[in-house]
Design an enzyme around this catalytic site. Structure first.
Site, PDB file in Angstrom:
ATOM      1  N   HIS A  10      -0.087   5.738   5.420  1.00 14.84           N
ATOM      2  CA  HIS A  10      -0.487   4.392   5.643  1.00 14.84           C
ATOM      3  C   HIS A  10       0.189   3.420   4.724  1.00 14.84           C
ATOM      4  O   HIS A  10       0.448   3.825   3.353  1.00 14.84           O
ATOM      5  CB  HIS A  10      -2.127   4.097   5.327  1.00 14.84           C
ATOM      6  CG  HIS A  10      -2.935   4.767   6.454  1.00 14.84           C
ATOM      7  ND1 HIS A  10      -3.988   4.103   6.954  1.00 14.84           N
ATOM      8  CD2 HIS A  10      -2.721   5.622   7.183  1.00 14.84           C
ATOM      9  CE1 HIS A  10      -4.640   5.016   7.850  1.00 14.84           C
ATOM     10  NE2 HIS A  10      -3.801   6.114   8.050  1.00 14.84           N
ATOM     11  N   HIS A  61      -2.661   6.858   1.253  1.00 12.66           N
ATOM     12  CA  HIS A  61      -1.521   5.831   1.285  1.00 12.66           C
ATOM     13  C   HIS A  61      -0.465   6.416   0.403  1.00 12.66           C
ATOM     14  O   HIS A  61       0.756   5.782   0.499  1.00 12.66           O
ATOM     15  CB  HIS A  61      -2.090   4.560   0.701  1.00 12.66           C
ATOM     16  CG  HIS A  61      -2.981   4.621  -0.536  1.00 12.66           C
ATOM     17  ND1 HIS A  61      -2.480   5.082  -1.660  1.00 12.66           N
ATOM     18  CD2 HIS A  61      -4.264   4.158  -0.616  1.00 12.66           C
ATOM     19  CE1 HIS A  61      -3.292   5.057  -2.585  1.00 12.66           C
ATOM     20  NE2 HIS A  61      -4.385   4.660  -2.393  1.00 12.66           N
ATOM     21  N   ASP A  70       1.637  -1.004   8.740  1.00  8.78           N
ATOM     22  CA  ASP A  70       0.429  -1.264   9.515  1.00  8.78           C
ATOM     23  C   ASP A  70       0.377  -2.442  10.117  1.00  8.78           C
ATOM     24  O   ASP A  70      -0.170  -2.788  11.236  1.00  8.78           O
ATOM     25  CB  ASP A  70      -0.691  -0.594   8.698  1.00  8.78           C
ATOM     26  CG  ASP A  70      -0.872   0.874   8.562  1.00  8.78           C
ATOM     27  OD1 ASP A  70       0.172   1.464   8.802  1.00  8.78           O
ATOM     28  OD2 ASP A  70      -1.842   1.383   7.861  1.00  8.78           O
ATOM     29  N   ASP A  75      -9.047  10.883  -2.206  1.00 13.79           N
ATOM     30  CA  ASP A  75      -8.996  10.736  -0.728  1.00 13.79           C
ATOM     31  C   ASP A  75      -8.028   9.674  -0.451  1.00 13.79           C
ATOM     32  O   ASP A  75      -7.199   9.892   0.776  1.00 13.79           O
ATOM     33  CB  ASP A  75     -10.455  10.782   0.015  1.00 13.79           C
ATOM     34  CG  ASP A  75     -11.123  12.022  -0.027  1.00 13.79           C
ATOM     35  OD1 ASP A  75     -10.537  12.982  -0.383  1.00 13.79           O
ATOM     36  OD2 ASP A  75     -12.507  11.835   0.091  1.00 13.79           O
TER      37      ASP A  75
END
Length: 241
Positions: A153, A58, A158, A53
């Site tokens: 991500h 990422h 970010d 996950d």
């Protein structure tokens, strides 16, 4: 000079207590609310696989991290960079929990002891936009911050987006905090008792009164109704009115 660091991490999973590790650290420096360009971006070899996950979020593979330094090799540099700054983190307990665990592993002080304070931008967003989605993507959309390059991500990307979001959420505060103590303006001084506000004569100011339109009043009433609902009708302004 106010120094703030907007910080984000990527990790192998969700639980530092169960052995998940930091694999990426992205830091963006703000000096007096302006981007300084003095950023810090590091990848780490965690000596373990990322959960499926987490990898979907990422996209940082074990093969990519194989030749990167371990956290303990960079810990002193990270401490020096963060020392004395105020941190801005979205959902701060998550990132701080991971970094505190990493510093603990190498026998170094906690992150909290290195910095002057921590601002959780998620808590701030929930106060500003109650009942709304307040993920980083949602805030970018709401505050017109361009996040079109965020397919996956990434800690540095970010952090850069969060810096723009934070500046937008707090826009206007810098004028209030840095107002010059000119004749007729509000002034303050710092004495033994703390900040002392000096009395100033503002009677010569001709302040305009801007009357809201019917549409603006209706929009304001709608926002108040949303806040009433999200607080379980615990707001007090209706009673005061």
């Amino acid at each position: 000079m106010a120094r703030q660091i907007v910080l984000d991490t990527e990790t192998t999973g969700l639980s530092a207590a169960e052995g998940d590790r930091v694999i990426e650290l992205g830091c963006v420096e703000l000096v007096d609310r302006k981007l300084s360009g003095n950023n810090l971006h590091l990848y780490f070899n965690p000596d373990r696989e990322s959960h499926e996950d987490a990898l979907r979020v990422h996209g940082i593979t074990t093969a990519f991290l194989a030749d990167k330094p371990r956290f303990h090799e960079m810990a002193a540099q990270i401490q020096e960079y963060l020392q004395g700054a105020e941190l801005i983190i979205h959902n701060a307990p998550f990132d701080m929990g991971f970094l505190n665990k990493e510093f603990e592993r190498v026998g170094m002080p906690s992150l909290t002891s290195m910095v002057s304070g921590v601002i959780d931008s998620l808590v701030m967003a929930k106060e500003l936009f109650p009942g709304k989605r307040n993920s980083l993507d949602a805030l970018c959309d709401r505050l017109e911050v361009d996040n079109s390059g965020r397919d996956l991500h990434g800690a540095l990307l970010d952090a850069e987006l969060l810096a723009d979001v934070y500046i937008n959420m707090t826009r206007g505060q810098e004028q209030l905090l840095s107002m010059d103590a000119a004749p007729g303006a509000l002034g303050s001084s710092i004495g033994k008792a703390g900040i002392v506000v000096q009395r100033q004569d503002l009677s010569h100011f001709d302040l305009p009164v801007i009357v809201p339109s019917d549409a603006e009043l209706a929009a304001h009433e709608e926002v108040l109704a949303q806040i009433d609902k999200s607080s379980g009708d615990k707001t007090i302004w209706r009673k005061i009115a």
